[in-house]
Scaffold this motif. Structure first.
Motif, PDB file in Angstrom:
ATOM      1  N   GLU A  83      10.298  17.138  -7.929  1.00  0.00           N
ATOM      2  CA  GLU A  83      10.797  16.507  -9.155  1.00  0.00           C
ATOM      3  C   GLU A  83      12.253  16.885  -9.395  1.00  0.00           C
ATOM      4  OE1 GLU A  83      10.482  14.419 -12.978  1.00  0.00           O
ATOM      5  OE2 GLU A  83       9.468  14.263 -11.051  1.00  0.00           O
ATOM      6  N   SER A  84      12.610  18.122  -9.109  1.00  0.00           N
ATOM      7  CA  SER A  84      13.989  18.585  -9.318  1.00  0.00           C
ATOM      8  C   SER A  84      14.987  17.808  -8.471  1.00  0.00           C
ATOM      9  CB  SER A  84      14.113  20.079  -9.003  1.00  0.00           C
ATOM     10  OG  SER A  84      13.383  20.821  -9.935  1.00  0.00           O
ATOM     11  N   VAL A  85      14.655  17.579  -7.206  1.00  0.00           N
ATOM     12  CA  VAL A  85      15.601  16.835  -6.363  1.00  0.00           C
ATOM     13  C   VAL A  85      15.577  15.344  -6.687  1.00  0.00           C
ATOM     14  CG1 VAL A  85      15.633  18.548  -4.513  1.00  0.00           C
ATOM     15  CG2 VAL A  85      14.051  16.614  -4.363  1.00  0.00           C
ATOM     16  N   ALA A  86      14.416  14.835  -7.108  1.00  0.00           N
ATOM     17  CA  ALA A  86      14.342  13.427  -7.496  1.00  0.00           C
ATOM     18  C   ALA A  86      15.160  13.186  -8.769  1.00  0.00           C
ATOM     19  CB  ALA A  86      12.890  13.016  -7.711  1.00  0.00           C
ATOM     20  N   ARG A  87      15.174  14.151  -9.656  1.00  0.00           N
ATOM     21  CA  ARG A  87      15.915  14.028 -10.913  1.00  0.00           C
ATOM     22  C   ARG A  87      17.414  13.835 -10.668  1.00  0.00           C
ATOM     23  NH1 ARG A  87      14.811  18.746 -12.993  1.00  0.00           N
ATOM     24  NH2 ARG A  87      12.789  18.073 -13.762  1.00  0.00           N
ATOM     25  N   GLU A 114       1.104  12.779 -14.113  1.00  0.00           N
ATOM     26  CA  GLU A 114       1.581  12.742 -15.497  1.00  0.00           C
ATOM     27  C   GLU A 114       2.760  13.679 -15.740  1.00  0.00           C
ATOM     28  OE1 GLU A 114      -1.840  13.501 -17.899  1.00  0.00           O
ATOM     29  OE2 GLU A 114      -2.757  11.561 -17.418  1.00  0.00           O
ATOM     30  N   ASP A 115       2.897  14.702 -14.921  1.00  0.00           N
ATOM     31  CA  ASP A 115       3.981  15.666 -15.090  1.00  0.00           C
ATOM     32  C   ASP A 115       5.239  15.301 -14.305  1.00  0.00           C
ATOM     33  OD1 ASP A 115       2.471  17.296 -16.802  1.00  0.00           O
ATOM     34  OD2 ASP A 115       1.552  18.325 -15.096  1.00  0.00           O
ATOM     35  N   LEU A 116       5.185  14.215 -13.555  1.00  0.00           N
ATOM     36  CA  LEU A 116       6.315  13.822 -12.720  1.00  0.00           C
ATOM     37  C   LEU A 116       6.925  12.529 -13.252  1.00  0.00           C
ATOM     38  CD1 LEU A 116       4.660  14.546  -9.262  1.00  0.00           C
ATOM     39  CD2 LEU A 116       6.178  16.029 -10.579  1.00  0.00           C
ATOM     40  N   HIS A 117       8.204  12.577 -13.576  1.00  0.00           N
ATOM     41  CA  HIS A 117       8.861  11.425 -14.178  1.00  0.00           C
ATOM     42  C   HIS A 117       9.873  10.763 -13.244  1.00  0.00           C
ATOM     43  CE1 HIS A 117       6.893  12.680 -17.816  1.00  0.00           C
ATOM     44  NE2 HIS A 117       7.396  13.887 -17.643  1.00  0.00           N
ATOM     45  N   HIS A 118      10.346  11.494 -12.241  1.00  0.00           N
ATOM     46  CA  HIS A 118      11.347  10.957 -11.321  1.00  0.00           C
ATOM     47  C   HIS A 118      10.793  10.726  -9.918  1.00  0.00           C
ATOM     48  CE1 HIS A 118      13.611  12.780 -14.600  1.00  0.00           C
ATOM     49  NE2 HIS A 118      14.484  11.822 -14.372  1.00  0.00           N
ATOM     50  N   VAL A 119       9.647  11.300  -9.638  1.00  0.00           N
ATOM     51  CA  VAL A 119       8.971  11.109  -8.354  1.00  0.00           C
ATOM     52  C   VAL A 119       8.089   9.871  -8.462  1.00  0.00           C
ATOM     53  CG1 VAL A 119       7.201  12.068  -6.820  1.00  0.00           C
ATOM     54  CG2 VAL A 119       8.975  13.562  -7.746  1.00  0.00           C
ATOM     55  N   ALA A 120       8.164   9.000  -7.461  1.00  0.00           N
ATOM     56  CA  ALA A 120       7.261   7.846  -7.406  1.00  0.00           C
ATOM     57  C   ALA A 120       5.910   8.348  -6.891  1.00  0.00           C
ATOM     58  CB  ALA A 120       7.830   6.778  -6.481  1.00  0.00           C
ATOM     59  N   PHE A 121       4.934   8.394  -7.763  1.00  0.00           N
ATOM     60  CA  PHE A 121       3.626   8.962  -7.448  1.00  0.00           C
ATOM     61  C   PHE A 121       2.612   7.828  -7.405  1.00  0.00           C
ATOM     62  CE2 PHE A 121      -0.226  11.355  -7.773  1.00  0.00           C
ATOM     63  CZ  PHE A 121       0.065  12.669  -7.464  1.00  0.00           C
ATOM     64  N   SER A 122       1.928   7.696  -6.267  1.00  0.00           N
ATOM     65  CA  SER A 122       0.913   6.653  -6.176  1.00  0.00           C
ATOM     66  C   SER A 122      -0.398   7.233  -5.678  1.00  0.00           C
ATOM     67  CB  SER A 122       1.384   5.508  -5.276  1.00  0.00           C
ATOM     68  OG  SER A 122       1.638   5.975  -3.974  1.00  0.00           O
ATOM     69  N   LEU A 123      -1.471   6.643  -6.164  1.00  0.00           N
ATOM     70  CA  LEU A 123      -2.821   7.033  -5.760  1.00  0.00           C
ATOM     71  C   LEU A 123      -3.319   6.033  -4.734  1.00  0.00           C
ATOM     72  CD1 LEU A 123      -4.158   7.705  -9.347  1.00  0.00           C
ATOM     73  CD2 LEU A 123      -3.647   9.438  -7.646  1.00  0.00           C
ATOM     74  N   ARG A 124      -3.914   6.548  -3.676  1.00  0.00           N
ATOM     75  CA  ARG A 124      -4.421   5.669  -2.619  1.00  0.00           C
ATOM     76  C   ARG A 124      -5.884   6.017  -2.350  1.00  0.00           C
ATOM     77  NH1 ARG A 124      -0.891   5.364   2.441  1.00  0.00           N
ATOM     78  NH2 ARG A 124       0.372   4.194   0.980  1.00  0.00           N
ATOM     79  N   ASN A 125      -6.732   5.036  -2.577  1.00  0.00           N
ATOM     80  CA  ASN A 125      -8.158   5.158  -2.314  1.00  0.00           C
ATOM     81  C   ASN A 125      -8.380   4.856  -0.839  1.00  0.00           C
ATOM     82  OD1 ASN A 125     -10.922   4.723  -2.158  1.00  0.00           O
ATOM     83  ND2 ASN A 125     -11.037   3.728  -4.128  1.00  0.00           N
ATOM     84  N   VAL A 126      -8.996   5.793  -0.119  1.00  0.00           N
ATOM     85  CA  VAL A 126      -9.219   5.614   1.323  1.00  0.00           C
ATOM     86  C   VAL A 126     -10.705   5.739   1.634  1.00  0.00           C
ATOM     87  CG1 VAL A 126      -6.909   6.441   1.902  1.00  0.00           C
ATOM     88  CG2 VAL A 126      -8.818   8.055   1.850  1.00  0.00           C
ATOM     89  N   PRO A 127     -11.143   5.169   2.735  1.00  0.00           N
ATOM     90  CA  PRO A 127     -12.565   5.254   3.100  1.00  0.00           C
ATOM     91  C   PRO A 127     -12.999   6.707   3.348  1.00  0.00           C
ATOM     92  CG  PRO A 127     -11.443   3.589   4.416  1.00  0.00           C
ATOM     93  CD  PRO A 127     -10.400   4.328   3.665  1.00  0.00           C
ATOM     94  N   VAL A 128     -14.239   6.997   3.034  1.00  0.00           N
ATOM     95  CA  VAL A 128     -14.798   8.326   3.275  1.00  0.00           C
ATOM     96  C   VAL A 128     -14.682   8.649   4.747  1.00  0.00           C
ATOM     97  CG1 VAL A 128     -16.942   9.679   3.234  1.00  0.00           C
ATOM     98  CG2 VAL A 128     -16.393   8.170   1.313  1.00  0.00           C
ATOM     99  N   GLY A 129     -14.253   9.874   5.039  1.00  0.00           N
ATOM    100  CA  GLY A 129     -14.107  10.338   6.409  1.00  0.00           C
ATOM    101  C   GLY A 129     -12.725  10.145   6.997  1.00  0.00           C
ATOM    102  N   SER A 130     -11.823   9.508   6.247  1.00  0.00           N
ATOM    103  CA  SER A 130     -10.490   9.269   6.812  1.00  0.00           C
ATOM    104  C   SER A 130      -9.469  10.328   6.405  1.00  0.00           C
ATOM    105  CB  SER A 130      -9.994   7.884   6.429  1.00  0.00           C
ATOM    106  OG  SER A 130      -9.871   7.772   5.027  1.00  0.00           O
TER     107      SER A 130
END
Length: 132
Positions: A83-87, A114-130
């Motif tokens: 976050e510091s370097v993204a800021r 929720e604590d990161l404002h300058h980092v692009a944070f994405s959630l990725r749902n992946v198949p079980v076992g991957s």
């Protein structure tokens, strides 16, 4: 700067930091007996890398199946460093992977984001076992 590669064990994650390309990856499980000993070299290498004036975009892939509370604190410290370097203008993205059925890991990813404002944070749902 050299890459940092630490093979995973049953209790520690695989760490694959390719500093030349800006691709950082942590996968597996994280509940080391001694968090400071395991993550010390990770922090040292990451601090040195982030201190360089290079503006190569950073992509951090988090592919953890499980981590304990001590590891959660470490992850938060890593995210704060990013976050510091993204800021100050360095493009940073975190991709938080969680398995289809693992709602608790999805929720933990949401909590971290929720604590990161300058980092692009994405959630990725992946198949079980991957992951791992």
């Amino acid at each position: 700067m050299d890459s940092l590669n630490i093979p995973g064990t049953g209790r520690t994650p695989t760490v694959a930091f390719d500093f030349a390309t800006g691709h950082l990856r942590m996968s597996g499980e994280s509940y080391p007996d001694d968090v400071a000993t395991f993550f010390g070299p990770v922090f040292t290498a990451l601090r040195a890398y982030l201190a360089e004036s290079v503006l190569i975009p950073i992509q951090f892939d988090m592919e953890l199946l499980y981590f304990n509370s001590s590891s959660a604190k470490v992850l938060m410290n890593i995210f704060q460093m990013l976050e510091s370097v993204a800021r100050v203008g360095r493009p940073v993205s975190v991709i938080w992977c969680y398995e289809d059925s693992d709602e608790s890991m999805r929720e933990l990813g949401e909590d971290f984001s929720e604590d990161l404002h300058h980092v692009a944070f994405s959630l990725r749902n992946v198949p079980v076992g991957s992951i791992g």
